[in-house]
Structures are given as structure tokens and as C-alpha cells.
Design an enzyme around this catalytic site. Sequence first.
Site, PDB file in Angstrom:
ATOM      1  N   ASP A 315     -55.568  52.412  11.772  1.00 22.37           N
ATOM      2  CA  ASP A 315     -56.186  53.301  12.748  1.00 22.37           C
ATOM      3  C   ASP A 315     -55.100  54.264  13.240  1.00 22.37           C
ATOM      4  OD1 ASP A 315     -57.979  54.269  14.829  1.00 22.37           O
ATOM      5  OD2 ASP A 315     -56.737  53.080  16.196  1.00 22.37           O
ATOM      6  N   ASP A 495     -56.734  48.825  17.129  1.00 28.27           N
ATOM      7  CA  ASP A 495     -56.523  48.384  18.513  1.00 28.27           C
ATOM      8  C   ASP A 495     -57.768  48.488  19.382  1.00 28.27           C
ATOM      9  OD1 ASP A 495     -55.795  51.064  20.609  1.00 28.27           O
ATOM     10  OD2 ASP A 495     -56.280  51.326  18.500  1.00 28.27           O
ATOM     11  N   ASP A 499     -62.584  49.808  16.524  1.00 31.07           N
ATOM     12  CA  ASP A 499     -61.974  49.223  15.324  1.00 31.07           C
ATOM     13  C   ASP A 499     -62.474  47.806  15.048  1.00 31.07           C
ATOM     14  OD1 ASP A 499     -60.265  51.467  14.961  1.00 31.07           O
ATOM     15  OD2 ASP A 499     -58.911  50.675  16.487  1.00 31.07           O
TER      16      ASP A 499
END
Length: 604
Positions: A315, A495, A499
Amino acid sequence: MFSLPEVRWAVLSTSLFGFGLLTQVAGGPSWLWWSLYLCCYAAGGWEPALSGLKALREKTLDVDLLMVLAAIGAAAIGQVFDGGLLIVIFATSGALEAVATKRTEDSVRGLLDLAPQTATRVTADGEQVVDAAQLQAGDVILVRPGERIGGDGAVIDGASEVDQATITGEPLPAPKHLGDEVFAGTLNGTGALRVRITRPAKDTVIARIVAMVEQASATKARTQLFIEKVEQRYSVGMVAVTLALFLVPLAFGAAFEPTLLRAMTFMIVASPCAVVLATMPPLLSAIANAGRHGVLVKSAVVLERLGTATRVAFDKTGTLTLGTPEVAVVKPLLEVDVLRLAAAAESQSEHPVGRAIVTACPDAGPASEFTSVPGKGVSAVVDGRLVEVGSPAHLLDRADPVVESVESSGYTAVVVKVDGVLAGVIGLTDQLRPGAADAVQRLAEMEPVLLTGDNPRAAAKIAADVGITNVQAGLLPQDKVAAVQQMPRAVVVGDGVNDAPALATAHVGIAMGRTGSDLALDTADVVITRDDLSTVPAVIALARRARRVVIANLVIAGTFICVLAGWDLFGTLPLPLGVAGHEGSTIIVGLNGLRLLRRSAWDG
């Protein structure tokens, strides 16, 4: 944690085993330490025994029942310590799995708390506070400054900026004007919005995230440890041979006691004690080593999966970056200190962009007549001059080449005007996390991918900075899941709440511990407690090393079992020699696994 019965029974079983061992080593009476060991059997073995009996009812034989039988067999010929050790290992493993499952379930249920319980619905009769779950498509709600938005919809009046990082991962609040889409659970800024609901509560993006996490957690194939993959055949074979060794000689008139002794000897030497210790000590040692370096690996099964991973996806916001903007470039167009004037004008702003500009020039000086227009920008009088700071769309009537240049470089452009004249452009970017580029470089063989909900230009800028060439931007949570499903054996590092579905779907999910959302932390298989990205390649290397040790141990344990079992089947294996061989193989593989506790095993 202690509310779970699996945890309570495992703690009781381990405690009884420990007291029994201390009593035995201290030379206490044999009846006492035998009693303690047998109580350990009962506390830790009743549940797998019951599970095994239920499996037998369905005509299957699982390794839990095999372990209980092996433990009973060990006790029957005096090796009660071996049986107790097996019971403790399996009870502890079951307790850890129960804890992980419950934490994930609790976190998924709590995710919906992000969306407010109530909303202010606007009707022809005025405003009324209603349950957000009752909102239907077509309803109009009023969202005041600082409130969370009660449902997915579109803005029909007002302007503001909305922090929607939980959904899209964007580091900066997104400006919202007429016609823009907003999501349930996102946080409104300083302006008021009227929103027409477009989806009922059960179909909001946040509700779909919950559903995706639950579905992925329920359907993701649980990679088994090696012994569990062959448990059916091994269990049936071992029990069948043990019974044959006991019953067949008796049928031909053999003496009862030596026949029973031979069968029990076979059960001891063929029992998978060494195989269990071949897998668990290396994996648990690697988990402990990783923990010392700030990486929480939630189970041995996770570590095994991590050792087989072939791809890695990151990410952007909060993972490769810190999630907070900083001034990257300043393009002055007049003979003035653009940054100082902008910082003075923004000194009273609470917007993240304003805070970033003030941080870049903390001694900018005072300003007066401060005003703020939500979603557009601020203005103030600095040194007797009117300074306006805001988005290009608000302050400029037409496209500007300097603005286009800043934005094409992947920065967020902020325009500064002095007395109505364009004075300069400030470019902001998300701060790159220290060590991100090095971590990506060390994982180059796994073909790193960037998966982000941010815009393509910002994503490309960060990807270029860390050395990632495969970029997928503008992704909603379901898009990330689809991308991960196209990557076999992928490690996903993230995080945020957005996600979590990808973390649950991935071969292994890794969450950032300090900045990660509760859902991401509980859904992930691995948590980086210190947010140090350099530990990602290090823990993957450690998992691969542990896998190699496990394979070596299985070869050692299998060789001992084959030799001793063959001796007992085709010859006469003395019981002391069988026990010594069995214990010797157990000690060898145990010590070999413990090597992974050494600091040199961690390649950080």
C-alpha cells in the site's frame, strides 16, 4: 484472552506439566509427578480427544486423536513425560488459534462503529435524528462540521473537505462540492454538507469491506504444516500396524505381555513426537527471533506460508509513506517570499495542507483577517497585503503551466496569490517512510507491486522514489482484493481499514503496527510493531531459513522413525534402545530448530 476455554485449558495443562517436571527432577515421589502428568493429560487432551472421536464418527482419523493415543501409549509403558509434552504442544497450538480467531471476529464486528449510529435526515417537515441503518436511497442528510458521514451518497449542497483515508487511502482530505461522492464513516471537515443517500446501510462501502474481510477469512485455504497434510494416511497406518502387532500374534497364541510391549514399543518409536518437534521448534524459534526485532508473526502456519511467498504488494499511504504531507517544491512567480507569506496566511488553519506549509516555515510571522472557505482555501492579510492560499480550481480561472508542471511531477499543487496576482505554486507530497526504498530493493526478486487508492500521478511519484515499476492506482478495497487474487502466494503490506480485505485475501498479510487500523492489525497475519519496513525482507528471509531447517529436521525424524519402526516390525527392538532412539531423534531435531533463536539467524 482468558475468557476462551481453549486458553484456560492450555494454561492449566502447561502448569500441571511444569509442576510434574519440577517434581520429577527434584526427586519427588513417583505417585505425585505421575498424578500431575496425568492431570496434564486430562486438562489438555480431553478436547482433542473429543474432537477426534467426533471425527471417527464421520469415518475420519485426525492427528489430534493420534496424539492422544500416542500419549496414552507412552504412559502405558512408563514414558509419561513424552506424552505430556505432546499434549502441551497441541493444547497451546489450539489456544493460540482460538485467540487469533476471536480477535479477528471482534475487530470485524467493531468496524461498523466507524459509521455513526445516527444521522440528521432532512425532510419537508424539518430535521430529524434517525438511526443510520434506516437510511434509504433518496434520503437527504445534513452533515455538520466534524461529524462522520452517515451513509454513502452524493453532495447536493455545501462544500467541505472529507478525510476518507479509511476508504481510499488518500493522505489528504478530499475537497467535496456539488455532485461529489462521499462514503459512510468518513470524517467531514470544516464545512456543512447536504448529502443524498445513494445506497442503503447494508450496501455501503464500509459494510462491503466488512463482508469482504469475513468472506476472505472464512474461505482462505489454511495452509497446513507438513505433518497435518499427511495426518490421515499416517494416522490410519500407525494405528493399523499397532493393532496388528498386538492382535495378530495373540491370535496365533503369543503371550499377552510381550505382545503388548512390542505393540507399545512400535507406537512409541512410530509416534510423531520427533516430527512435531521437527516443525514446531524451528518455526517457534523463528517467531521468537522476529518478535525480538519488532515483528509479530501470529502463528507457525503463518511463518510457513511466509516462507513460500513469491510476490509482494505494498500500500502507499501509511505504508511506504508516513501519511502526512510535506512541502516538496516551491515555484515563485513574483519577487516575494512565497513560502513565508503562505505559512503566515495558513498559521490559523487546521487543514493538513496548511499545517505542512507552516511546518516548512515556522517563523513566518503574524497574519490578520483570517478567513477559510471549506474545500477551497484560506485568505489573510500579511504585511498589509492580501494573501490567498488554495486549490488551483478555486483560485485560477484557467490552466497554468507552472501548476501543470507541479502536478505532472506527482505533487499536490497549492496556489498562492498576493493582492489578486499569482505569486507562486507550492508542491506538496506524502513523506516517504525511512528505509522504504531499501526494503523494496531487497525484495526485487518478488516483483514488488504498488496498490493504492490515491491518484495515478501521486502513486507514480512514490513508486519511482522507491523503485517500483508496477503501479495500480485509484483502487477501492474491492479492486485491491481483485488485484491480490491475480498474484499467487502474494505478501500484502498495508495499514488501513481499506487494506483489510486485501490483507485477509493475501497469502500473507502484513500490517504496520503503529499507524495501522485495529481491523488491519487483527486481520493481518504479521504485524510490524515498530513500523520499520526493513523488517519485511528480513522476516521473509527468516521464514525461508526456517522452512529449510524444517525440511532437514523432517528428514532426520523420518529416518529415525523408519529405522526404529522397521527394526521393531522385522526384528526384536529392545524397549530401552527404542526409547533412546526416539528420545535421541527428538533432542537432535529440537536443538537444530533452536538454532534459529540466534541473532545471526536474523538478516535485518
